[in-house]
Design an enzyme around this catalytic site. Sequence first.
Site, short mmCIF file in Angstrom:
data_model
loop_
_atom_site.label_atom_id
_atom_site.label_comp_id
_atom_site.label_asym_id
_atom_site.label_seq_id
_atom_site.Cartn_x
_atom_site.Cartn_y
_atom_site.Cartn_z
CB CYS A 151 0.65 -94.15 12.06
SG CYS A 151 0.13 -95.73 12.65
CB CYS A 153 1.95 -97.41 10.65
SG CYS A 153 0.14 -97.16 10.98
CG ASP A 154 5.06 -95.54 9.72
OD1 ASP A 154 4.90 -96.47 9.01
OD2 ASP A 154 4.81 -94.36 9.24
#
Length: 312
Positions: free
Chosen positions: A133, A136-137
């Site tokens: 992701c 997300c990261d």
Amino acid sequence: MYKYNKLIILGSGPAGYTAAMYTARANLKPLLITGNNIGGQLINTINIENWPGECNISGYNLMNKLFKQIKQYKIDIINDNIIKTNFNNNPFILYSNNYVYKCDIIIIAIGTYARRLGLLSEKTYENKGISTCALCDGNFYKNKIVAIVGGGNTALEEALYLSSIVKKIYIIHRKDKFNAEPIIVDKIMCLVKNNKIILYKNSIVQEILGNNHVLTGVKIKNILNQNIININISGLFLAIGHIANTDIFNNQLVLKNNYIYTNFNKSYKTSTSIPGIFAAGDIVYGNYQQAIVAAGSGCIAALDVINYLNNR
């Protein structure tokens, strides 16, 4: 301790939320069990340009809008995850770590999860440089060099998102051509011309390299000429497709290529091999991976349930 509800919907992605809305409007009072991935895979999508009525919206914001919409119908929503099922008799039984649920009708819409490479070295560096992701990261890799594996819409969308955060991106794709929409490919090629993105086509990741504590690179093999090179990176993003969440239904529902097989009763397109159990979304339509398809099939499943109850 157990809970009984006539209709239970499993999943909180576009299919689950849409099914919940339509069945609630029919006064069926569904119970929706979200699963671990609340909002579904769509919350990891950075930018959605093809949802009707929305020109530019993130997956997270779209799912938040859908959630607020279904809350208006006072739907009972439980944040729980089903780990085992028993469909031998009606009422059907669903087990979580917290409760035992019983119901007469189920709509399964628990979607898919990200596919992995299947390398031994992959397990070593899970959460140590490997991500599925970018949204997300991505910020963990600011001004660093990363690689993305994949050639579809998701892979290239993640590359576009990361291009404004990281220093350089390698895209590793096992085929010669991308499977993404032309408009996205055009944007990627602009970044290639500017040396922001470097392409490795007809290539696969053969091994993930590191010091056992953190990922430091990958070994790439060209499948045409068998050449092998190592590249130094700080992060590896996997965007190589999804696998249906059907493990808990093995030996109970009929599956096809690990996706739930439907249309057993020709009167109900979303009917599974067991009367009273219906399925919708990516867990059925694995080839499409489009939010609008999942939402549409959630609507169909809800209408099938309404008609099933009326006919019964």
